[in-house]
Design a protein around this motif. Structure first.
Motif, mmCIF file in Angstrom:
data_model
loop_
_atom_site.group_PDB
_atom_site.id
_atom_site.type_symbol
_atom_site.label_atom_id
_atom_site.label_comp_id
_atom_site.label_asym_id
_atom_site.label_seq_id
_atom_site.Cartn_x
_atom_site.Cartn_y
_atom_site.Cartn_z
ATOM 1 N N LEU A 250 -42.301 85.552 -49.316
ATOM 2 C CA LEU A 250 -41.491 86.020 -48.183
ATOM 3 C C LEU A 250 -42.201 85.846 -46.837
ATOM 4 O O LEU A 250 -41.587 85.990 -45.785
ATOM 5 C CB LEU A 250 -41.166 87.513 -48.369
ATOM 6 N N ASP A 251 -43.504 85.556 -46.861
ATOM 7 C CA ASP A 251 -44.302 85.574 -45.622
ATOM 8 C C ASP A 251 -43.859 84.494 -44.627
ATOM 9 O O ASP A 251 -43.585 83.358 -45.030
ATOM 10 C CB ASP A 251 -45.792 85.375 -45.941
ATOM 11 N N ASN A 252 -43.831 84.852 -43.345
ATOM 12 C CA ASN A 252 -43.588 83.834 -42.308
ATOM 13 C C ASN A 252 -44.848 83.551 -41.491
ATOM 14 O O ASN A 252 -44.790 82.891 -40.467
ATOM 15 C CB ASN A 252 -42.392 84.218 -41.419
ATOM 16 N N ASN B 166 -38.983 90.624 -37.866
ATOM 17 C CA ASN B 166 -40.205 91.048 -38.560
ATOM 18 C C ASN B 166 -41.192 89.904 -38.765
ATOM 19 O O ASN B 166 -40.799 88.804 -39.133
ATOM 20 C CB ASN B 166 -39.847 91.621 -39.942
ATOM 21 N N ILE B 167 -42.468 90.210 -38.544
ATOM 22 C CA ILE B 167 -43.538 89.305 -38.975
ATOM 23 C C ILE B 167 -43.933 89.781 -40.376
ATOM 24 O O ILE B 167 -44.253 90.960 -40.570
ATOM 25 C CB ILE B 167 -44.768 89.386 -38.040
ATOM 26 N N ILE B 168 -43.890 88.871 -41.349
ATOM 27 C CA ILE B 168 -44.075 89.248 -42.757
ATOM 28 C C ILE B 168 -45.355 88.648 -43.330
ATOM 29 O O ILE B 168 -45.576 87.438 -43.240
ATOM 30 C CB ILE B 168 -42.885 88.749 -43.626
ATOM 31 N N LYS B 169 -46.205 89.522 -43.910
ATOM 32 C CA LYS B 169 -47.394 89.106 -44.669
ATOM 33 C C LYS B 169 -47.499 90.047 -45.863
ATOM 34 O O LYS B 169 -47.096 91.213 -45.744
ATOM 35 C CB LYS B 169 -48.635 89.216 -43.773
ATOM 36 N N TYR B 170 -48.031 89.627 -46.969
ATOM 37 C CA TYR B 170 -48.023 90.398 -48.224
ATOM 38 C C TYR B 170 -46.575 90.724 -48.638
ATOM 39 O O TYR B 170 -46.337 91.690 -49.356
ATOM 40 C CB TYR B 170 -48.779 91.721 -48.090
ATOM 41 N N GLY C 255 -44.813 94.413 -38.323
ATOM 42 C CA GLY C 255 -44.322 94.818 -37.017
ATOM 43 C C GLY C 255 -43.328 93.771 -36.533
ATOM 44 O O GLY C 255 -42.890 92.916 -37.315
ATOM 45 N N LEU C 256 -42.991 93.831 -35.222
ATOM 46 C CA LEU C 256 -41.953 92.947 -34.699
ATOM 47 C C LEU C 256 -42.519 91.925 -33.720
ATOM 48 O O LEU C 256 -43.425 92.226 -32.940
ATOM 49 C CB LEU C 256 -40.875 93.775 -33.996
ATOM 50 N N ALA C 257 -41.907 90.720 -33.737
ATOM 51 C CA ALA C 257 -42.270 89.684 -32.768
ATOM 52 C C ALA C 257 -41.802 90.125 -31.383
ATOM 53 O O ALA C 257 -40.701 90.643 -31.232
ATOM 54 C CB ALA C 257 -41.623 88.361 -33.162
ATOM 55 N N THR C 258 -42.640 89.926 -30.372
ATOM 56 C CA THR C 258 -42.265 90.310 -29.002
ATOM 57 C C THR C 258 -41.940 89.078 -28.160
ATOM 58 O O THR C 258 -41.708 89.179 -26.961
ATOM 59 C CB THR C 258 -43.408 91.087 -28.324
ATOM 60 N N ALA C 259 -41.958 87.893 -28.776
ATOM 61 C CA ALA C 259 -41.654 86.646 -28.060
ATOM 62 C C ALA C 259 -41.123 85.637 -29.074
ATOM 63 O O ALA C 259 -41.233 85.860 -30.282
ATOM 64 C CB ALA C 259 -42.933 86.100 -27.400
ATOM 65 N N GLN C 260 -40.550 84.562 -28.569
ATOM 66 C CA GLN C 260 -40.162 83.455 -29.444
ATOM 67 C C GLN C 260 -41.450 82.797 -29.947
ATOM 68 O O GLN C 260 -42.364 82.522 -29.175
ATOM 69 C CB GLN C 260 -39.338 82.447 -28.633
ATOM 70 N N ILE C 261 -41.527 82.589 -31.258
ATOM 71 C CA ILE C 261 -42.743 81.990 -31.847
ATOM 72 C C ILE C 261 -42.333 80.746 -32.625
ATOM 73 O O ILE C 261 -41.322 80.760 -33.327
ATOM 74 C CB ILE C 261 -43.446 83.001 -32.785
ATOM 75 N N THR C 262 -43.109 79.679 -32.481
ATOM 76 C CA THR C 262 -42.783 78.436 -33.193
ATOM 77 C C THR C 262 -43.864 78.123 -34.228
ATOM 78 O O THR C 262 -44.977 78.671 -34.171
ATOM 79 C CB THR C 262 -42.663 77.241 -32.222
#
Lengths: 102, 387
Positions: free
Chosen positions: A14-16, A65-69, A74-81
């Protein structure tokens, strides 16, 4: 013989994000993303990434959501590529926030 | 498999046979330190509490000192009292006496002040040290093991290497019938739902949510973001961005077995078997005291940034997940779990090495933090203000 690429590990399907375990994480460098099943893919870094830091594996919208494990960090505060450094500048905790209503 | 330890009157088994020099209050700590430094076989438990605190905290300090002195790693106790402290010295002495260990005492305000009390304390500590020095190790069972576990100075390697190694050993000790204790309630924040799912009953699960809510409320009480406090600047530099990320990595060290219940900060292990939580903060001087209070014979401690400290009455084994740190701090780190992330070793392989080091430590082998004697700054976690 081809030089070994720096390796980043993806812990859960599930991790991004993946975590880089290399001191060679320079912007423009190609790295190898490995998961627990031994699958591997490659990605080009958009920024310099220090040892132990996270890299986005795809597009991440602000507020998602930023997903690890397989869990939310927590939440992204900007557009991330893809290939971008994910850290305090674009990821915010939802917990222990005496400074805001969460 | 078995290990060799000091079998105490109450059936508990110690891995060390120290004389504990215990100041009842911060004002007696320097005298206690001078005594402990002068006599072979002595360790000082040099905390900063015991006066001008609210009654529940004074009770907590007394309870903590009783638990520390009752540890099976302690063969004899010398109490160093000032004379006007808030700690309940009478209750402390009675409880230590009840363990059957040789015990003695000096009182600074009665015994001629600091210099004379140190001289008297040295003489008394020498007698206690000599008295217990001929005690021999006997064969003990793996089910006698009480192992405490902890991560400190964490970075991104902790949750993916060194904590996984501790989890491997934790499962093994639980399966052998022993006791494993983990804590750091702050570092459950964001991962408490995973722990609660492993609780043996819904009540235990609810208690896990409760201690996390209390800890989070305390962290939020000053009206700021707790980041920089938790995760620390070192955690953040090491790649841990949020408390959620730190917690998800931290709980890896608890392994996979069911969670039996939640112990309070000063609780000693009595009937407890299997995997238990102890409600503690994350900072080393306080959590290590909470863990030593259980009566744990030794601790497995994982680090990525390089946390060097041990604990006077409980050997601490350092497992480093970061190869860069391990190379720089070889004299402080017992095991290199960074080899998991370089692909040279598996979690199981380093897990077996950690297990063997743990058993060797129980049998008397020194840890790096014991060899460098880096364990003198300790403290007791209190809840209210100093008044």
């Amino acid at each position: 013989m081809e030089a070994k690429l720096p390796i980043a590990l993806k812990v859960n399907d599930l991790d991004n994000v993946a975590t880089l375990f290399s001191n060679e994480g320079k912007a423009g460098a190609e790295i190898e993303i490995k998961d627990k099943k031994g699958n591997s893919s490659s990605l080009v870094l958009k920024n310099d990434i220090p040892y132990g830091h996270k890299i986005a594996l795809g597009e991440i919208e602000p507020g998602s959501n930023i997903i690890k494990y397989g869990e939310s960090l927590g939440l992204a505060t900007a557009q991330i590529t893809a290939g971008e450094h994910v850290h305090v500048h674009n990821l915010d905790s939802r917990r222990g926030r005496g400074d805001m209503e969460v | 498999m078995e290990f060799w330890g000091y079998i105490r009157e109450n059936g508990k088994v110690g891995a060390r046979n120290h004389v504990a020099v215990i100041p009842t209050v911060v004002c007696a700590a320097e005298a206690a330190q001078a005594i402990a430094n002068a006599v072979p076989g002595c360790i000082g438990l040099l905390h900063h509490q015991g006066c001008c605190q609210l009654p529940p905290d004074l009770e907590r300090v007394t309870d903590a000192l009783i638990a520390l002195g009752s540890s099976p790693n302690i063969g004899a106790v010398l109490i160093v009292s000032l004379g006007c402290e808030g700690t309940d010295v009478e209750r402390l002495c009675a409880a230590i006496e009840k363990t059957g260990k040789p015990m003695d005492m000096v009182r600074i305000q009665e015994d001629g002040g600091v210099t004379d009390s140190i001289a008297l304390g040295i003489s008394k500590a020498q007698k206690l040290a000599a008295m217990i020095s001929a005690q021999r190790r006997e064969k003990a069972q793996l089910s006698d093991i009480i192992m405490s576990i902890k991560c400190g100075g964490s970075d991104a390697t902790s949750g993916m290497a060194s904590n996984c190694v501790i989890g491997y050993v934790a499962d093994k000790i639980v399966d052998a019938g022993g006791t494993v204790i983990f804590g750091e309630t702050t570092e459950f924040i964001g991962a408490e739902h995973i722990l609660a799912r492993r609780a043996v009953t819904p009540e235990v699960g609810n208690r896990i949510f409760e201690i996390v809510n209390n800890m989070e409320a305390r962290a939020k009480s000053l009206g700021c973001d707790m980041r920089k406090g938790q995760p620390t600047p070192g955690n953040i530099a090491g790649g841990l961005t949020t408390i959620e990320e730190k917690s998800l990595g931290a709980i890896m060290k608890s392994g996979s077995r069911p969670i039996q219940g939640v112990m309070d900060y000063t609780d000693m292990v009595t009937y407890h078997k299997g995997l238990w939580i102890k409600d503690t903060p994350g900072r080393e001087p306080e959590i290590l005291t909470g863990m030593a209070c259980t009566g744990a014979q030794a601790m497995l401690f994982s680090t990525g940034r390089g946390a060097p400290q041990g604990y006077p009455s409980m050997p601490v084994i350092k497992i480093c997940g970061n190869v860069n740190t391990y190379e720089k701090m070889r004299n402080d780190m017992d095991l290199n779990a960074g080899l998991i992330l370089t692909g040279e070793k598996s979690i199981d392989e380093i897990g077996e090495m950690a297990y063997n080091k743990f058993i060797a430590t129980l049998n008397g082998e020194m840890t790096k933090s014991e060899a460098i004697k880096y364990y003198n700054f300790i403290d007791i976690h209190t809840l209210g203000p100093v008044i």
